[in-house]
Design a protein around this motif. Structure first.
Motif, mmCIF file in Angstrom:
data_model
loop_
_atom_site.group_PDB
_atom_site.id
_atom_site.type_symbol
_atom_site.label_atom_id
_atom_site.label_comp_id
_atom_site.label_asym_id
_atom_site.label_seq_id
_atom_site.Cartn_x
_atom_site.Cartn_y
_atom_site.Cartn_z
ATOM 1 N N ALA A 87 113.568 64.183 42.049
ATOM 2 C CA ALA A 87 114.465 65.236 42.528
ATOM 3 C C ALA A 87 115.288 65.816 41.392
ATOM 4 C CB ALA A 87 115.379 64.674 43.627
ATOM 5 N N GLU A 88 115.744 64.962 40.468
ATOM 6 C CA GLU A 88 116.517 65.441 39.330
ATOM 7 C C GLU A 88 115.657 66.257 38.373
ATOM 8 O OE1 GLU A 88 120.278 64.681 38.048
ATOM 9 O OE2 GLU A 88 119.701 65.552 39.977
ATOM 10 N N VAL A 89 114.414 65.825 38.157
ATOM 11 C CA VAL A 89 113.504 66.576 37.291
ATOM 12 C C VAL A 89 113.239 67.957 37.889
ATOM 13 C CG1 VAL A 89 111.154 66.668 36.364
ATOM 14 C CG2 VAL A 89 112.449 64.528 36.284
ATOM 15 N N MET A 90 113.051 68.013 39.192
ATOM 16 C CA MET A 90 112.836 69.299 39.859
ATOM 17 C C MET A 90 114.066 70.197 39.720
ATOM 18 S SD MET A 90 110.879 71.326 41.498
ATOM 19 C CE MET A 90 109.512 70.231 41.936
ATOM 20 N N ARG A 91 115.232 69.624 39.861
ATOM 21 C CA ARG A 91 116.469 70.399 39.707
ATOM 22 C C ARG A 91 116.588 70.941 38.284
ATOM 23 N NH1 ARG A 91 121.919 69.667 38.404
ATOM 24 N NH2 ARG A 91 121.613 67.476 37.821
ATOM 25 N N MET A 92 116.226 70.114 37.297
ATOM 26 C CA MET A 92 116.252 70.557 35.908
ATOM 27 C C MET A 92 115.278 71.709 35.684
ATOM 28 S SD MET A 92 115.343 68.354 32.461
ATOM 29 C CE MET A 92 116.780 67.296 32.595
ATOM 30 N N LYS A 93 114.078 71.567 36.230
ATOM 31 C CA LYS A 93 113.057 72.605 36.057
ATOM 32 C C LYS A 93 113.496 73.918 36.687
ATOM 33 C CE LYS A 93 108.103 73.399 36.738
ATOM 34 N NZ LYS A 93 106.832 72.822 37.259
ATOM 35 N N GLU A 94 114.079 73.851 37.878
ATOM 36 C CA GLU A 94 114.521 75.053 38.562
ATOM 37 C C GLU A 94 115.732 75.683 37.884
ATOM 38 O OE1 GLU A 94 115.214 73.645 42.497
ATOM 39 O OE2 GLU A 94 113.088 73.733 43.085
ATOM 40 N N GLY A 97 114.318 75.573 33.471
ATOM 41 C CA GLY A 97 112.908 75.744 33.125
ATOM 42 C C GLY A 97 112.364 74.703 32.183
ATOM 43 N N LYS A 98 113.019 73.543 32.097
ATOM 44 C CA LYS A 98 112.597 72.460 31.212
ATOM 45 C C LYS A 98 112.387 71.176 32.016
ATOM 46 C CE LYS A 98 113.394 74.884 27.383
ATOM 47 N NZ LYS A 98 112.346 75.252 26.408
ATOM 48 N N VAL A 99 111.517 70.316 31.494
ATOM 49 C CA VAL A 99 111.313 68.993 32.095
ATOM 50 C C VAL A 99 111.289 67.951 30.985
ATOM 51 C CG1 VAL A 99 110.027 69.882 34.086
ATOM 52 C CG2 VAL A 99 108.794 69.143 32.035
ATOM 53 N N PRO A 100 111.594 66.690 31.300
ATOM 54 C CA PRO A 100 111.513 65.632 30.290
ATOM 55 C C PRO A 100 110.071 65.396 29.848
ATOM 56 C CG PRO A 100 112.828 64.939 32.192
ATOM 57 C CD PRO A 100 112.117 66.193 32.584
ATOM 58 N N GLY A 101 109.941 64.842 28.640
ATOM 59 C CA GLY A 101 108.622 64.499 28.123
ATOM 60 C C GLY A 101 108.612 63.104 27.527
ATOM 61 N N LEU A 102 107.574 62.330 27.838
ATOM 62 C CA LEU A 102 107.416 60.969 27.323
ATOM 63 C C LEU A 102 106.117 60.864 26.543
ATOM 64 C CD1 LEU A 102 108.338 57.948 27.277
ATOM 65 C CD2 LEU A 102 106.938 57.630 29.334
ATOM 66 N N GLU A 154 109.282 64.827 15.801
ATOM 67 C CA GLU A 154 109.606 66.224 15.507
ATOM 68 C C GLU A 154 109.321 67.162 16.673
ATOM 69 O OE1 GLU A 154 111.184 66.959 12.802
ATOM 70 O OE2 GLU A 154 111.016 64.881 12.082
ATOM 71 N N ASN A 155 108.675 66.661 17.700
ATOM 72 C CA ASN A 155 108.283 67.513 18.828
ATOM 73 C C ASN A 155 109.452 67.662 19.800
ATOM 74 O OD1 ASN A 155 107.150 68.718 21.093
ATOM 75 N ND2 ASN A 155 105.235 67.589 20.924
ATOM 76 N N PRO A 156 110.026 68.863 19.964
ATOM 77 C CA PRO A 156 111.194 69.028 20.835
ATOM 78 C C PRO A 156 110.889 68.859 22.324
ATOM 79 C CG PRO A 156 110.441 71.161 20.032
ATOM 80 C CD PRO A 156 109.647 70.127 19.301
ATOM 81 N N SER A 157 109.607 68.903 22.699
ATOM 82 C CA SER A 157 109.267 68.711 24.110
ATOM 83 C C SER A 157 109.114 67.239 24.466
ATOM 84 C CB SER A 157 107.973 69.456 24.447
ATOM 85 O OG SER A 157 106.856 68.879 23.775
ATOM 86 N N VAL A 158 109.197 66.360 23.471
ATOM 87 C CA VAL A 158 109.136 64.908 23.684
ATOM 88 C C VAL A 158 110.548 64.341 23.585
ATOM 89 C CG1 VAL A 158 108.322 62.709 22.762
ATOM 90 C CG2 VAL A 158 106.767 64.666 22.856
ATOM 91 N N HIS A 159 111.007 63.719 24.656
ATOM 92 C CA HIS A 159 112.370 63.189 24.694
ATOM 93 C C HIS A 159 112.412 61.665 24.665
ATOM 94 C CE1 HIS A 159 112.282 67.144 26.752
ATOM 95 N NE2 HIS A 159 113.245 67.370 25.875
ATOM 96 N N GLY A 160 111.275 61.056 24.885
ATOM 97 C CA GLY A 160 111.174 59.612 24.809
ATOM 98 C C GLY A 160 109.864 59.208 24.178
ATOM 99 N N LYS A 354 118.283 65.051 29.462
ATOM 100 C CA LYS A 354 119.569 65.650 29.857
ATOM 101 C C LYS A 354 120.486 65.794 28.634
ATOM 102 C CE LYS A 354 120.078 64.545 34.745
ATOM 103 N NZ LYS A 354 120.999 64.006 35.755
ATOM 104 N N ARG A 355 120.459 64.789 27.779
ATOM 105 C CA ARG A 355 121.288 64.830 26.576
ATOM 106 C C ARG A 355 120.789 65.941 25.633
ATOM 107 N NH1 ARG A 355 120.320 60.086 25.180
ATOM 108 N NH2 ARG A 355 121.976 59.092 26.365
ATOM 109 N N ALA A 356 119.478 66.050 25.478
ATOM 110 C CA ALA A 356 118.904 67.050 24.584
ATOM 111 C C ALA A 356 119.176 68.469 25.063
ATOM 112 C CB ALA A 356 117.398 66.822 24.435
ATOM 113 N N PHE A 357 119.136 68.671 26.379
ATOM 114 C CA PHE A 357 119.337 70.000 26.951
ATOM 115 C C PHE A 357 120.797 70.276 27.337
ATOM 116 C CE2 PHE A 357 114.767 69.363 28.497
ATOM 117 C CZ PHE A 357 114.222 70.054 27.425
ATOM 118 N N ASN A 358 121.656 69.257 27.110
ATOM 119 C CA ASN A 358 123.047 69.368 27.552
ATOM 120 C C ASN A 358 123.109 69.744 29.027
ATOM 121 O OD1 ASN A 358 125.841 69.210 27.208
ATOM 122 N ND2 ASN A 358 126.026 71.369 26.629
#
Length: 360
Positions: A87-94, A97-102, A154-160, A354-358
């Motif tokens: 639910a939190e990932v969906m809220r972030m995307k909406e 327009g970003k989602v976490p990446g592992l 170095e990949n900004p779309s990877v957060h973990g 969340k930290r990366a996107f503030n």
């Protein structure tokens, strides 16, 4: 039993303290994804009071077959947590327009490692978290692994980023893990994360997933940790050590039992909470446990089983059939700590994004 364990083992920048906040669903602010609060909020002054009362150690009572432990269903708890994360990932995307990446690095063909990675991939897909993987053969070089790690750093779309352990013996695990950027260390193994976990007044950026999952199970099971006697069996850097540190931060009185401990059963049977992560099947017998103790079994040992889907089945450190007649609550293997470890990995990855996107 201690001798058997010895024989078995021979064979075989400080960051802002409030950044690891509780995530809540905007649709229901009372619905917490995780129960454990930031560690700084748990810090209390040590004020000793004198107590001259005579202490009479309790005798070890005989267990009876009349009691049966409550099963702590880690799979069910993990599903609830993962639903909150989705639910939190969906809220972030909406919202942005970003989602976490592992990102996961897998070296070799160990069946258990491949199973763990497959389960992490499935969990990420269900939660809406992007999942990428770099796979290497057993014969790969350190430079190849470090190059992949650097690319993910170095990949900004990877957060973990996590390196699936154990690694083949020819690879320097410490050197490889030290290449991992602290802000993407969702496994929580970086020395600074472990160091901040160990120090009162500090907040690690990430808490290791398995210890975090163990404590979350205790909290959600209504177990009062403060002031209780806890024994952690095993002292690995991955589970045993950080579990001991985390329980201390929750104000348990913690003892560590390891392969060189004399009379481990005598120490263990005084504990209100037992967390075992030795990886030795059926090490902990019913007579190791204090009646009414809460048992968290982290141990996993694969047994060949041709009838199983993957050719093996898992058993834990605890002799389950004996323990359920003594303990008040216990985690099964599988279906206990394992699903919680993955759920906490997703929590850490969401936290990092969340930290990366503030994003809050």
């Amino acid at each position: 039993m201690a001798f058997v364990w010895h024989k078995w083992l021979r064979k075989s920048i400080r960051f802002p303290s409030t950044s690891r906040a509780l995530f809540t669903l905007k649709s229901d602010p009372s619905q917490e994804i995780i129960k454990s609060p930031p560690l700084l909020s748990l810090d209390l002054p040590d004020v000793w009071t004198s107590n001259s009362k005579y202490f009479d150690p309790p005798s070890i009572r005989e267990c009876t077959n009349e009691c049966s432990a409550r099963v702590i269903d880690g799979k069910l708890v993990a599903e609830k947590i993962r639903a909150g994360i989705a639910a939190e990932v969906m809220r972030m995307k909406e919202s942005i327009g970003k989602v976490p990446g592992l990102a996961v690095i897998l070296v070799g063909q160990r069946r258990d490692s491949k199973t763990y990675v497959r389960n992490k991939r499935i969990a990420c897909e269900e939660a809406g978290i992007n999942f990428v993987m770099a796979k290497f053969p057993d014969t790969c070089s350190e430079d190849e692994v470090c190059e992949a790690l650097s690319s993910f750093n170095e990949n900004p779309s990877v957060h973990g980023i996590l390196v699936q352990l154990p690694l083949p013996h020819h690879l320097d695990e410490e050197k490889i893990l030290n290449e991992l950027r602290l802000e993407k260390d969702v496994d929580g193994f970086h020395p600074l994360n472990i160091g901040n976990l160990a120090m009162r007044g500090r907040e690690p950026l990430f808490i290791p997933c398995t210890p975090k999952g163990c404590v979350e199970l205790l909290l959600r099971s209504g177990v009062d940790i403060m002031g209780k006697r806890a024994v952690v069996i095993g002292r690995s850097n991955i589970v045993g050590l950080p579990t001991s540190l985390l329980l201390q931060r929750h104000h348990a009185t913690v003892s560590t039992v390891h392969a060189l401990t004399k009379n481990p059963e005598q120490i263990t049977c005084e504990a209100d909470i037992v967390v075992t992560a030795a990886g030795v099947p059926n090490l902990v017998r019913g007579n190791w446990l204090k009646p009414g103790a809460v048992v968290i079994d982290v141990g996993t040992y694969p047994l060949e089983d041709s009838t199983s889907e993957y050719g093996y089945r898992l058993i834990g450190d605890v002799c389950y059939e004996e323990a359920v007649a003594v303990a008040s609550a216990i985690t099964p293997v599988p279906g206990g700590v394992g699903p919680m470890t993955i759920a906490m990995l997703l929590v850490n990855t969401l936290d990092s994004a969340k930290r990366a996107f503030n994003f809050s």
